[in-house]
Structure formats: structure tokens, C-alpha cells
Design an enzyme around this catalytic site. Structure first.
Site, PDB file in Angstrom:
ATOM      1  N   ASP A  34      56.171 112.470   6.813  1.00  0.00           N
ATOM      2  CA  ASP A  34      56.067 111.046   7.174  1.00  0.00           C
ATOM      3  C   ASP A  34      56.695 110.761   8.547  1.00  0.00           C
ATOM      4  OD1 ASP A  34      56.509 111.848   4.489  1.00  0.00           O
ATOM      5  OD2 ASP A  34      56.689 109.782   3.794  1.00  0.00           O
ATOM      6  N   ASP A  70      63.031 106.038   9.450  1.00  0.00           N
ATOM      7  CA  ASP A  70      61.878 105.151   9.251  1.00  0.00           C
ATOM      8  C   ASP A  70      61.776 104.046  10.300  1.00  0.00           C
ATOM      9  OD1 ASP A  70      60.590 106.273   6.987  1.00  0.00           O
ATOM     10  OD2 ASP A  70      62.204 105.534   5.706  1.00  0.00           O
TER      11      ASP A  70
HETATM   12  N1  GLY Z   1      57.242 107.174   3.781  1.00  0.00           N
HETATM   13  C1  GLY Z   1      57.355 107.075   2.394  1.00  0.00           C
HETATM   14  C2  GLY Z   1      56.045 107.118   1.693  1.00  0.00           C
HETATM   15  O1  GLY Z   1      55.015 107.411   2.276  1.00  0.00           O
HETATM   16  O2  GLY Z   1      56.043 106.836   0.512  1.00  0.00           O
END
Ligand code: GLY
Length: 420
Positions: free
Chosen positions: A201, A143
Site C-alpha cells: 500500500d 499513510d
Molecule cells: N491501506 C490499507 C488497506 O488497503 O486496507
């Protein structure tokens, strides 16, 4: 020479005279966002705290209805988040630098500063961005693009300095360190039952790698990003261009399994995940100029437009969720889709239709239905997002990333108007 100069000045004036001005709904949304963000920044005195969401309640019955299973069968596979106690309902959920959402509040302050030129917003943006310095040492998550890109990435655009560049490059090196060449992907998570999980993501983290190549001249960051995007294009998507949330790989690069984590079921189209795909491939096309990424972004956009059937274009939390008045919406997915579509509208010949669709979403989000009254909503800008319904987490509540992508979409919208 003089004649050329006057001609150039004259044509600049024509461009600016013709430029469309944002309408009242736009100014109202910016004004609300500015007030909410400044009040929130002032209310936080503890160093290292970032507002993430508002703690929400749920009932097992509500969740099992949404998951279309019997209450007794409702069991999230990984217990990620703790159900808040009743005394905590409607209190702000703060996080620290290591949370995947830590960059969004500083990022929103930067974007609101971009929209308003308000010095106070710039000062608060710097204050909260500086609190994220430890992110540059993290190696245990994918992330990092969200965390450093939204904070330091915007800082680099709006108040550049050499120290910001170093943070971005160090963070990008740690992100690239999670790449496995035999698989052709960056590993997303270090938790869970999977061998090598990659979630859609992760497409959102690639921009940081392209930025690192731009800043250092070292092509290896961009190569990692492009390989990841190509592998994801091959294995994450279904025939109709919707995508799985999680694809896990075996060590030799074959697929171990395709599943969901935050969606309704493995074969459903979790709304925000579809938004990440649209936004991620549009951005990756912008960073590479490779036609297969643009074609894919267009195909994903068309899929989203065909599946998103709500009256105001703010999606249900999953495109395959039960069509019911009580089904939670996801304003964060709407904001990501709007921002991605405005970006896409600039890359393609028939971009007007994507711009118009995004404009409709933004008008909905800027209406009383989603835009919070000043002084309410625990200081967040938008209401009615959904974090992870299958985990009973953050359902029908404000989320810092809904605010971030809403503000980013407003910035992109304003830039487009000025070139019309
Ligand atoms: N990246 C985590 C979400 O979109 O909840």
C-alpha cells in the site's frame, strides 16, 4: 499569423466535435455520487468527523470458511479492530483526522466537484479538507500520502493556494522522515511484531513526495520515493508479478519475513494489494519516466487480468479466495484497478485494452449491483467492499476509499473520452 490562428481554432473545434460524450451509465453514476456526497456532508455537524464505512457483522464460521481453516484455528494475529455490537450494525463508522482513510471523503467531494462543477461540492470539499490540518504534524504512519494527497492534493489542483502547498510539503517531510537509507524504504507501520514492516500500500504514498519536489525544487523527496519503489520492486514481488502484502526488513536491509496481514494467506494475492501495486507503479512511472516502472506496471496489469475471474470483473476480496457465491467481493479493489488501468492506458502503445477493461469494471460498479440507490447505503456511493476479512472488519460494506477511487476513475475516464 491570422491564418495560423484560424487554423488552430478550427483544429480545436474538430477535436471537441469528435470528442466522445459519456453515456447514460456514466451520468447516472455521477448524479448518484453527487446526491449521496452532499447529503452526507450536510448530515455531519460535528467538527473533525469523517465517514469511513458502515459497521458490518460477520460470523466466525463465515471467516473460517474464507480462510479455509477450522473455526477454532481462526485467530487474527493482531487484534486491530473491535467487532461491533449488534446495536451498532449498519451504523456509520466515523473516523477522525488520524485515521488512514480520513482524506478520502474530502477527496471524493473534490472529485465530484471536478465532475459536476457544483459549487456546493467545492464548499463542502474545502470544509472537510480544512479539518485535516493536523495531519501535517503526524509522524507515526506512512499513510500520509493517502490522507493529505487525496484531500489537499486535489485542493491544490482545483483551488490552489500557498497554504495548501505548505501543508503538502510539511506532510511530505514527515513522510520522508520515515525513510531508512540502509533499508531503502519508508517504514509503513509502527505497530505489530515486525522489525521494519513495509506494505505494498505504501506505493500509494509516493506521489506526495514527488509533489513536494515539484513544489520546492528539493530533489531529496523524489529520491526517497524512487529508492522506495526500487526496493519494493526487488523484494515484494513473486515470479508471476503478484505481490506479498507485508515485507519486513532487518536493520541491514535483508528481508526478515514476507507475510500477509489483510489477505487470505502469506502466498495469496490479496486483491486490493495487487491494485495498489498496479496503481503505484503506473504513477511512479508517470513521476519519473523510468522504464523499469512502466514495464513492471504492465506486468502487474497482466497478472491482475489473468487472476481476476469474476463475471463482472469486480474481484473477490483475495484472488485466491474460495470461488463461491458467498465469497465477499471488493468493490474498492475494482475501483483502484480501474483508475490505475486508465492511467496505464495513457502511458503505453497498446493502451486501448487496459482502457476497455477499466470501462467494463466501471460499468459494473455503476450498475444496480454496486451503485447505491440515492438516500440509502448510509450516504456512501458504492456497496460491497471488503476492508480486512481476516480481522472480521468491514466485510461486504461501503468504504470511503471505494467511493474515492471510483470517482477518480470516472474523472480519468471522462478526460480520456475527451481526447479520443
Ligand atoms: N491501506 C490499507 C488497506 O488497503 O486496507
Amino acid at each position: 499569423m491570422k491564418t495560423y490562428l484560424s487554423l488552430a481554432i478550427a483544429s480545436l473545434c474538430v477535436v471537441s466535435l469528435n470528442a466522445k460524450q459519456p453515456e447514460a451509465w456514466f451520468d447516472n453514476a455521477v448524479d448518484h455520487a453527487k446526491t449521496q456526497l452532499i447529503a452526507t456532508a450536510h448530515s455531519i455537524s460535528v467538527n473533525g468527523q469523517f465517514p469511513r464505512s458502515v459497521k458490518s457483522d460477520y460470523s466466525l464460521e463465515q471467516l473460517s470458511t474464507q480462510m479455509e481453516c477450522a473455526p477454532a484455528d481462526f485467530k487474527p494475529e493482531v487484534e486491530l479492530l473491535i467487532h461491533p455490537s449488534p446495536s451498532e450494525y449498519r451504523t456509520t463508522h466515523f473516523c477522525n483526522y488520524s485515521d488512514w482513510t480520513s482524506g478520502f471523503f474530502p477527496g471524493s467531494l473534490w472529485l465530484a466537484y471536478q465532475l459536476t462543477d457544483e459549487t456546493e461540492l467545492q464548499e463542502q470539499a474545502k470544509r472537510f479538507t480544512n479539518m485535516l490540518l493536523p495531519v501535517s504534524k503526524m509522524t507515526d504512519t506512512h499513510d500520509l500520502g493517502f490522507m493529505a494527497g487525496c484531500s489537499y492534493g486535489n485542493a491544490l489542483r482545483l483551488a490552489p493556494s500557498d497554504s495548501i502547498k505548505s501543508v503538502l510539503v510539511e506532510t511530505a517531510s514527515n513522510l520522508a522522515g520515515r525513510f531508512d537509507p540502509a533499508i531503502g524504504c519508508i517504514r509503513s507501520w509502527d505497530f505489530g511484531p515486525w522489525n521494519f514492516p513495509v506494505i505494498i500500500d505504501n506505493m500509494m504514498n509516493l506521489d506526495l513526495l514527488y509533489k513536494a519536489t515539484e513544489l520546492t525544487g528539493d530533489k531529496r523527496y523524489a529520491d526517497v520515493a524512487t529508492t522506495h519503489a526500487l526496493t519494493t520492486l526487488k523484494y515484494h514481488f513473486r515470479a508471476d508479478k503478484s505481490c506479498f502484502h507485508v515485507v519486513s526488513y532487518n536493520a541491514d536491509g535483508t528481508v526478515e519475513c514476507r507475510q500477509t496481514f489483510q489477505g487470505k494467506n502469506d502466498d495469496s494475492s490479496w486483491a486490493r494489494g495487487q491494485g495498489w501495486a498496479l496503481y503505484g507503479y503506473t504513477e511512479t512511472y508517470r513521476n519519473t519516466g523510468r522504464k523499469e516502472f512502466l514495464d513492471h506496471a504492465v506486468a502487474v496489469a497482466e497478472m491482475i487480468i489473468s487472476k481476476n475471474q469474476t463475471d463482472d470483473l469486480v474481484p473477490l476480496w483475495d484472488f485466491d479466495a474460495v470461488k463461491d457465491a458467498s465469497t465477499p467481493r471488493d468493490a474498492s479493489a475494482a475501483a483502484v484497478i480501474a483508475s490505475g488501468l486508465i492511467d496505464l492506458s495513457k502511458q503505453v502503445k497498446n493502451g486501448k485494452k487496459y482502457f476497455a477493461y477499466a470501462e467494463k469494471i466501471l460499468k459494473s460498479l455503476a450498475s444496480d449491483r454496486y451503485l447505491a440507490e440515492k438516500g440509502t447505503n448510509n450516504g456512501f456511493v458504492l456497496m460491497h467492499s471488503t476492508g480486512s476479512l481476516p480481522h472480521g472488519s468491514e466485510i461486504d460494506t461501503p468504504l470511503n476509499y471505494a467511493d474515492y477511487y471510483f470517482l477518480e476513475a470516472l474523472c480519468r475516464y471522462k478526460d480520456c473520452l475527451s481526447t479520443i
